[in-house]
Design a protein around this motif. Structure first.
Motif, PDB file in Angstrom:
ATOM      1  N   ASN A   1       0.830  -1.204   0.000  1.00 13.77           N
ATOM      2  CA  ASN A   1       0.000   0.000   0.000  1.00 13.77           C
ATOM      3  C   ASN A   1       0.869   1.260   0.000  1.00 13.77           C
ATOM      4  N   LYS A   2       0.234   2.407  -0.129  1.00 18.52           N
ATOM      5  CA  LYS A   2       0.936   3.675  -0.316  1.00 18.52           C
ATOM      6  C   LYS A   2       1.788   4.067   0.884  1.00 18.52           C
TER       7      LYS A   2
ATOM      8  N   ASP B   1       4.776   1.359   1.168  1.00 21.35           N
ATOM      9  CA  ASP B   1       5.685   1.254   0.027  1.00 21.35           C
ATOM     10  C   ASP B   1       6.315   2.578  -0.369  1.00 21.35           C
ATOM     11  N   PHE B   2       5.549   3.674  -0.255  1.00 22.38           N
ATOM     12  CA  PHE B   2       6.062   4.958  -0.726  1.00 22.38           C
ATOM     13  C   PHE B   2       6.154   6.018   0.363  1.00 22.38           C
TER      14      PHE B   2
ATOM     15  N   ALA C   1      -1.029   0.371  -4.539  1.00 23.22           N
ATOM     16  CA  ALA C   1       0.082   1.205  -4.065  1.00 23.22           C
ATOM     17  C   ALA C   1      -0.268   2.684  -3.991  1.00 23.22           C
ATOM     18  N   ASP C   2      -1.439   3.085  -4.476  1.00 18.09           N
ATOM     19  CA  ASP C   2      -1.886   4.467  -4.314  1.00 18.09           C
ATOM     20  C   ASP C   2      -2.997   4.573  -3.277  1.00 18.09           C
ATOM     21  N   CYS C   3      -3.141   3.525  -2.451  1.00 19.46           N
ATOM     22  CA  CYS C   3      -4.150   3.504  -1.390  1.00 19.46           C
ATOM     23  C   CYS C   3      -3.468   3.476  -0.034  1.00 19.46           C
ATOM     24  N   ASN C   4      -3.852   4.383   0.852  1.00 18.95           N
ATOM     25  CA  ASN C   4      -3.367   4.317   2.224  1.00 18.95           C
ATOM     26  C   ASN C   4      -3.946   3.089   2.920  1.00 18.95           C
TER      27      ASN C   4
ATOM     28  N   GLU D   1      -0.165   7.984   8.493  1.00 14.97           N
ATOM     29  CA  GLU D   1      -0.745   8.629   7.315  1.00 14.97           C
ATOM     30  C   GLU D   1      -0.814  10.140   7.487  1.00 14.97           C
TER      31      GLU D   1
END
Length: 245
Positions: free
Chosen positions: A138-139, A142-143, A162-165, A210
């Motif tokens: 997930n975001k 991973d990022f 990968a663009d989801c919290n 987050e």
């Protein structure tokens, strides 16, 4: 985009990517751990209608973790005709690996090696089935803070969530009807004998993490940036030595 639309969008993205490859992928291969990320990712993969191969790969796994992965496999099989599920026990492989490297004993290294053995397994199954490996990161992990194993669970072909919290992944899980036991379970990477949780390793609750990602005034911002900076090597391209002309 509401959660229902988001689920449909991600699933369509997976399908479009697989079928849009120069040589179309004939299967989606994904590892499930009993956690929310892999449960959501595998369900979104199954929703494509493409052949979806779901693997559990226990390595000295806590029984409660493996039980959840088996329950999710069963749930997928009951709900999707295009899913096949396999359990590939990697205990003996890991024991042989650690024995061969006994002169290089390192707890953290061996924990990451579990993830890398699973990655190798996924790619072998994908190769045998003309498939691609679907990531589960997930975001925020991973990022944001790079909380994954380089060339382990970070070694994938596509990253659909990968663009989801993390909180968005939980929302998707509820929307998709993921088993409540999985939604309620404490997230864990399953790489340690003591069963430590993800939040315990990070030192954050996910909502705090987050918030620290986007809020410069967060009480946790300094700690977030410290962890992020330590793990930037995972999130940036491999350094290449450029030879001058």
């Amino acid at each position: 985009m509401n959660v229902t639309e988001k689920a449909k969008y991600i699933s369509k993205w997976i399908k479009d990517y697989a079928l849009g490859m120069p040589s179309k992928a004939e299967s989606l291969v994904i590892g499930v751990s009993g956690g929310i990320d892999s449960s959501v990712s595998s369900t979104l993969s199954a929703m494509t209608g493409l052949r979806t191969i779901v693997l559990t790969m226990p390595i000295k796994q806590k029984s409660n973790q493996h039980d959840l992965s088996l329950k999710h496999q069963k749930w997928l099989l009951e709900n999707f005709d295009n899913v096949e599920a396999h359990t590939i026990n990697l205990d003996n492989l890991f024991e042989s690996f650690t024995k061969s490297l006994s002169n290089f004993d390192n707890e953290h290294g061996f924990a990451n090696s579990r993830a890398r053995l699973r990655m190798t397994t996924l790619y072998q199954v994908a190769a045998a089935n003309k498939g691609i490996v679907v990531g589960t990161g997930n975001k925020v992990e991973d990022f944001g803070v790079g909380f994954y194993t380089k060339y382990g669970d970070g070694g994938v072909d596509i990253s659909p969530i990968a663009d989801c919290n993390k909180t968005e992944v939980w929302e998707l899980g509820k929307e998709l009807g993921i088993l409540n036991d999985i939604i309620k379970a404490d997230p864990t990477d399953g790489l340690w004998d003591d069963g430590r949780t993800d939040e315990g390793q990070l030192g954050f609750k996910y909502p705090e993490l987050e918030d620290a990602m986007v809020n410069p005034n967060s009480l946790h911002r300094e700690k977030y940036e410290k962890i992020r900076n330590q793990n930037l090597h995972k999130m940036e391209p491999i350094p290449v030595c450029k030879i001058p002309n």
